[in-house]
Design a protein around this motif. Sequence first.
Motif, PDB file in Angstrom:
ATOM      1  N   VAL A 995     -60.432  94.546   3.373  1.00  0.00           N
ATOM      2  CA  VAL A 995     -59.154  94.162   3.979  1.00  0.00           C
ATOM      3  C   VAL A 995     -58.191  95.334   3.828  1.00  0.00           C
ATOM      4  CG1 VAL A 995     -57.211  92.563   3.900  1.00  0.00           C
ATOM      5  CG2 VAL A 995     -59.529  91.723   3.465  1.00  0.00           C
ATOM      6  N   TYR A 996     -57.584  95.719   4.924  1.00  0.00           N
ATOM      7  CA  TYR A 996     -56.633  96.829   4.926  1.00  0.00           C
ATOM      8  C   TYR A 996     -55.224  96.265   5.121  1.00  0.00           C
ATOM      9  CZ  TYR A 996     -60.979  99.247   6.227  1.00  0.00           C
ATOM     10  OH  TYR A 996     -62.270  99.701   6.279  1.00  0.00           O
ATOM     11  N   SER A 997     -54.261  96.820   4.413  1.00  0.00           N
ATOM     12  CA  SER A 997     -52.874  96.362   4.550  1.00  0.00           C
ATOM     13  C   SER A 997     -51.923  97.548   4.587  1.00  0.00           C
ATOM     14  CB  SER A 997     -52.488  95.445   3.391  1.00  0.00           C
ATOM     15  OG  SER A 997     -51.099  95.159   3.425  1.00  0.00           O
ATOM     16  N   THR A 998     -51.043  97.548   5.551  1.00  0.00           N
ATOM     17  CA  THR A 998     -49.955  98.529   5.593  1.00  0.00           C
ATOM     18  C   THR A 998     -48.591  97.853   5.407  1.00  0.00           C
ATOM     19  OG1 THR A 998     -49.728  98.380   7.997  1.00  0.00           O
ATOM     20  CG2 THR A 998     -51.251 100.040   7.150  1.00  0.00           C
ATOM     21  N   ILE A 999     -48.609  96.615   4.932  1.00  0.00           N
ATOM     22  CA  ILE A 999     -47.362  95.904   4.679  1.00  0.00           C
ATOM     23  C   ILE A 999     -46.508  96.700   3.684  1.00  0.00           C
ATOM     24  CG2 ILE A 999     -46.382  93.888   3.519  1.00  0.00           C
ATOM     25  CD1 ILE A 999     -47.258  93.035   6.150  1.00  0.00           C
ATOM     26  N   ALA A1000     -45.228  96.823   3.983  1.00  0.00           N
ATOM     27  CA  ALA A1000     -44.300  97.462   3.048  1.00  0.00           C
ATOM     28  C   ALA A1000     -43.826  96.408   2.063  1.00  0.00           C
ATOM     29  CB  ALA A1000     -43.124  98.064   3.806  1.00  0.00           C
ATOM     30  N   TYR A1001     -44.496  96.318   0.945  1.00  0.00           N
ATOM     31  CA  TYR A1001     -44.226  95.226   0.008  1.00  0.00           C
ATOM     32  C   TYR A1001     -43.308  95.635  -1.140  1.00  0.00           C
ATOM     33  CZ  TYR A1001     -47.928  97.588  -2.615  1.00  0.00           C
ATOM     34  OH  TYR A1001     -48.686  98.526  -3.258  1.00  0.00           O
ATOM     35  N   GLU A1002     -43.183  96.932  -1.427  1.00  0.00           N
ATOM     36  CA  GLU A1002     -42.358  97.356  -2.550  1.00  0.00           C
ATOM     37  C   GLU A1002     -40.901  96.969  -2.309  1.00  0.00           C
ATOM     38  OE1 GLU A1002     -42.878 101.286  -4.093  1.00  0.00           O
ATOM     39  OE2 GLU A1002     -44.923 101.421  -3.291  1.00  0.00           O
ATOM     40  N   GLY A1003     -40.282  96.366  -3.296  1.00  0.00           N
ATOM     41  CA  GLY A1003     -38.907  95.920  -3.203  1.00  0.00           C
ATOM     42  C   GLY A1003     -38.749  94.593  -2.494  1.00  0.00           C
ATOM     43  N   ARG A1004     -39.835  94.152  -1.850  1.00  0.00           N
ATOM     44  CA  ARG A1004     -39.759  92.910  -1.081  1.00  0.00           C
ATOM     45  C   ARG A1004     -40.426  91.736  -1.792  1.00  0.00           C
ATOM     46  NH1 ARG A1004     -40.064  97.642   1.372  1.00  0.00           N
ATOM     47  NH2 ARG A1004     -39.114  98.007   3.413  1.00  0.00           N
ATOM     48  N   ILE A1005     -41.419  92.057  -2.649  1.00  0.00           N
ATOM     49  CA  ILE A1005     -42.116  91.004  -3.385  1.00  0.00           C
ATOM     50  C   ILE A1005     -41.158  90.357  -4.378  1.00  0.00           C
ATOM     51  CG2 ILE A1005     -44.026  90.527  -4.955  1.00  0.00           C
ATOM     52  CD1 ILE A1005     -44.846  91.183  -2.122  1.00  0.00           C
ATOM     53  N   GLY A1006     -41.223  89.055  -4.458  1.00  0.00           N
ATOM     54  CA  GLY A1006     -40.357  88.320  -5.365  1.00  0.00           C
ATOM     55  C   GLY A1006     -39.085  87.830  -4.731  1.00  0.00           C
ATOM     56  N   TYR A1007     -38.751  88.362  -3.565  1.00  0.00           N
ATOM     57  CA  TYR A1007     -37.522  87.974  -2.874  1.00  0.00           C
ATOM     58  C   TYR A1007     -37.790  87.190  -1.589  1.00  0.00           C
ATOM     59  CZ  TYR A1007     -35.326  91.502  -5.879  1.00  0.00           C
ATOM     60  OH  TYR A1007     -34.891  92.231  -6.959  1.00  0.00           O
ATOM     61  N   ASN A1008     -38.969  87.378  -1.022  1.00  0.00           N
ATOM     62  CA  ASN A1008     -39.287  86.798   0.279  1.00  0.00           C
ATOM     63  C   ASN A1008     -40.468  85.857   0.126  1.00  0.00           C
ATOM     64  OD1 ASN A1008     -37.503  88.649   2.158  1.00  0.00           O
ATOM     65  ND2 ASN A1008     -38.563  90.023   0.730  1.00  0.00           N
ATOM     66  N   PRO A1009     -40.207  84.565  -0.046  1.00  0.00           N
ATOM     67  CA  PRO A1009     -41.301  83.632  -0.358  1.00  0.00           C
ATOM     68  C   PRO A1009     -42.448  83.668   0.635  1.00  0.00           C
ATOM     69  CG  PRO A1009     -39.174  82.580  -0.717  1.00  0.00           C
ATOM     70  CD  PRO A1009     -38.883  83.906  -0.085  1.00  0.00           C
ATOM     71  N   ALA A1010     -42.166  83.786   1.925  1.00  0.00           N
ATOM     72  CA  ALA A1010     -43.261  83.777   2.906  1.00  0.00           C
ATOM     73  C   ALA A1010     -44.170  84.986   2.711  1.00  0.00           C
ATOM     74  CB  ALA A1010     -42.697  83.741   4.320  1.00  0.00           C
ATOM     75  N   LEU A1011     -43.588  86.151   2.450  1.00  0.00           N
ATOM     76  CA  LEU A1011     -44.390  87.342   2.204  1.00  0.00           C
ATOM     77  C   LEU A1011     -45.188  87.183   0.921  1.00  0.00           C
ATOM     78  CD1 LEU A1011     -45.222  90.258   2.847  1.00  0.00           C
ATOM     79  CD2 LEU A1011     -43.211  91.014   1.543  1.00  0.00           C
ATOM     80  N   ASP A1012     -44.532  86.682  -0.123  1.00  0.00           N
ATOM     81  CA  ASP A1012     -45.247  86.455  -1.379  1.00  0.00           C
ATOM     82  C   ASP A1012     -46.445  85.537  -1.160  1.00  0.00           C
ATOM     83  OD1 ASP A1012     -43.213  87.928  -2.444  1.00  0.00           O
ATOM     84  OD2 ASP A1012     -42.297  86.286  -3.574  1.00  0.00           O
ATOM     85  N   GLN A1013     -46.219  84.441  -0.470  1.00  0.00           N
ATOM     86  CA  GLN A1013     -47.283  83.476  -0.257  1.00  0.00           C
ATOM     87  C   GLN A1013     -48.384  84.046   0.622  1.00  0.00           C
ATOM     88  OE1 GLN A1013     -45.844  79.627   0.924  1.00  0.00           O
ATOM     89  NE2 GLN A1013     -44.341  79.527  -0.740  1.00  0.00           N
ATOM     90  N   LEU A1014     -48.012  84.866   1.590  1.00  0.00           N
ATOM     91  CA  LEU A1014     -49.024  85.474   2.444  1.00  0.00           C
ATOM     92  C   LEU A1014     -49.934  86.389   1.624  1.00  0.00           C
ATOM     93  CD1 LEU A1014     -49.978  86.117   5.482  1.00  0.00           C
ATOM     94  CD2 LEU A1014     -48.725  88.240   5.086  1.00  0.00           C
TER      95      LEU A1014
END
Length: 1024
Positions: A995-1014
């Motif tokens: 699985v490859y991911s280019t999601i920009a997750y730094e600084g966003r994890i912990g603040y955006n529940p949908a992204l966290d859950q994804l």
Amino acid sequence: MSSTSNDQFAAIAREGVQSANYELVAATPVPMTTTYMLPSTSSAPVAAAPSYAEDLQRFNEQLAELRVKYKPFLANHVLPHEMQRKQQPLQQFQFRYHQKEDNRFSNVLLGEGEWEQLTVPDFRGPTKEAGKWTAYYRTSFTYGTVAPGKRIFLIFKGVDYKATVYVNDKCVGSHEGFFAPFSFDITDIVQSNNTLVVQVDNDYPTLGVNGSNLDGDKLYAATGMGWDDPIEGWHHCPPGGGIYQAVYIEERSELHVQDMFVRPLLEQDAVEVWLDVMNTRDQLMKNLTIELAIYPRNFMGQSYTGLTFSVEYAGPGVNYYRYRMPLEEYRKWEPDTPYLYVARSHIYMEQQLLDVQDRQFGIRSFHMDETATPKGTLYLNNQPIILRGANEMGHLQLCVMRNDYEQLIDDILIAKLCNMNYIRLTQRPVQPEIYEYLDRLGMMNQTDLPLFGFLRRNQFAEAVRQAAEMERLVRSYPSTIMVSFINEPTAADKPSKRRFKSHRHLERVELEAFFVAARQAIFIENPDRVVKNVEGDYEPPTKEGMPDFHTYTMWYTNHGVPIGELHKGHLPPFSAGWKAGCGEYGAEGLDNYEVMMKYYPPEWLPATVEADWLPDKIQAAQTHGMHGDWYEEQTNIYDWITASQQHQALATQWMTDAFRRRSDLVVMTALHLLIDAWPSGWMKAVVDVDRVPKPAYFAYQRSLEPVRIHLRSDRFTAYGGEKLPVEAWILNDRAVEWHKVTVRVTVRTEHKELASYEQRVEVIHAVRPDYISTVPVQLPIVEQRELIFVDASVVHEDGTLLNQERMTIEVFPRIEQAAPSSLRTERSIMYLGEQAALLCRELALDAVAYNEQTNIASAGTIVVSDSERFAAYEQALQAYATAGGRIILLSDQLGKLSYTVAGEPIGVGKLGRVQFVAIDRSRPAFQQFATNDLSYLYNGANDQIDYIANTYVNLEQIEPLVFGYAKNWSFQSGLGNKRKLPVIGKQTCGAGEIVYSTIAYEGRIGYNPALDQLLHTVITTNQL
């Protein structure tokens, strides 16, 4: 992305700004000290917005009320004068395009060959490769005996573009430029039976013609009336031509007023009447007397009569006279009370009355402060004002062409109903009738010279001449408060502007010289005119006057300034020491379904309402090309309309609110645009061609409430139990302070109140945004996704509710409560790399580090963020995946993947810092997610909304799980579904997968529940 583009306007936006950065400053958020609103026992009222159906009903009711309110201002209480000029309209013409046989010009003059019968006004194509054309208009008219002392003039109110005029086989003159009226004295030619032939020459505009490499000498930008042809005529005002205004014969005295301008002088309680008096004799006319009078036009009030001035003589040609008239009592022209007067001139020679002329005018001042710091504050009648409006691109002009003045009135009232106070008459001066009704209904306007992008070097002097013509056209109208010279000037020598050959156009330093010359030409015609050199400067800064930027932040992605920065309080850079305007912003929303069914060609429409359909069928629509950065691809026509209109409304609201919070610096804004002139003409309009508002109209109306309570946050989703800071602002565009008001805020669910807050405000400052305080919104613990409403109101001490607003926050349960346990893997999770470890920790995953001693067979998923260590362990990891394991390869937040698999580098494509990516919600693992869950994410590292992905994985045989869409910058139709560009995708590797991911997750994890859950789901789920 297609390799070439024929969407010229998207291409201009894509090129961005080329500037002299050392002369610009970046406008950063205003520093403010955070204070917190205190709890209260008083609740704010529920501020739920009405439904769209309720909005439409209210719109029709309020429009009817406005008609009644402004009807008195349309009245004319001035009696007709005793010497009306005799006029004979010419409307029925023959027409044909130039043919080879017409090289023998007598064929045209004699009317030989085939002709089309038509009625003037007339405007038509073609454009593109055939856009440079010549055509002929021909008619006959009779005229009786010319009375002694009279002259006969042939009047043209406007011909597009060059007109050469023949009366009875003689050329009587020519004129270049589409907007200015012109006339010819035909007294010595006219006879009982007459033939009029008008040769109209159209050219390519200096901007060029969309979809071709052709540009020309025509001073024309990109707006006009269009014509009823869905392929060429409907879309974004193509550069057609024709006799598009009235033609008539007029009988005038040998000595007559050619033009009258009433210049208000509020500081002296006076007006100055400028009379341009034409003497058609080749000799002096002596012993003249000019009488001036002023009458209230649309109200009952004091008149000024009997002012007489002696004139020794008038020489041959035009004579210029100026007379100052003091006023004791008068009513000012204001948008809410547009009081108008009529100035009347009588000219006598030796007591014989020769000519009488009237001129409608209003008494007002408008100026720009260029002494204070920053410069650029605008003043109407010496009171500061913020201009809030929209662009006009043909709909008002068509009303005049069709003689539909009831619709013209309604269109102006639709703008007023939207809380607008000005209209940008975009990129062209318009018919005088429009200015007259703008005067009568109290709608200010900015009029633009028709230049877009470039000015041909050989047209420098012609453009200066037309700038003076423009000012003469508009100077008498109190509604015209500003003029501008060029729309979106662009560096002519940019390598990417190959079709705009730099050797054909003025360079920027030379364009600045044109601004100086044009300003001086305007000063001669009207010394009080406020001039803005540039609209939407793509090569800033201009050396003089207010800067202006255009920013389609939420359509042409990140154009001007990313939405997170704009929402935070940043602005595009502009000239140091100045305030600025934003003359264009907006997003496309498809036409209402009823308009599509009523007007669109069948080939643009689906066979049935439920059938698969894409908006690429619509000629010149941008939705198919641009939507993918903002919302999911839809399947049927209804869903496309809904999704596009929802985004348009959101973009309108967010950007307008952002500009209002920065009205300390942004003093004029114009949405692009208000009303569409044709079906699918330019679907950034928020009202369709049948004058039915889209949802964005009502979003704009609410955002433009002159005095508003306003809530702002950088987060719109959060976890239950969090405390979310929500800023409360009061936005006041009025030049009036409010004293002793109370701001109340209540947090509630659909069924109960959770908390209330209150703050007393001693003064709401005039023409200013005021930060009041921050509401510490405590979010409840929830078991499933739930909406929380923050309702705010501002109440005067007398109990008057001034305004109210609602913000919606979506609250989520914590991940451990929300994870789909039925799909969760029971095997262990391992990580390789610091960022992978951090991600697992922030997602509350029980993960262990992978190394040489690790029992890799026990791993369910290995999350990798270190490409070097991955390469070191690649053989073991490859064997693990082949045997049925899953490896997740993470990029850094810039999306620069440097992994190789089996020695082959992983391909990466540029996505462009998008605010939205779609989730394949058809998969069982992702059915918990909603559309637009991954949009406008909050970045805790920089405390603002930030992009979610900058790149995508470009590999063959990759299965997109989460994806952006390929952009298409083309106006072509029938392009099909958009290509999905994986930002999370999987590829089979033996019995397992990578699985490859280019999601920009730094600084966003912990603040955006949908992204966290994804990400939690991707890591922990057995089958994706």
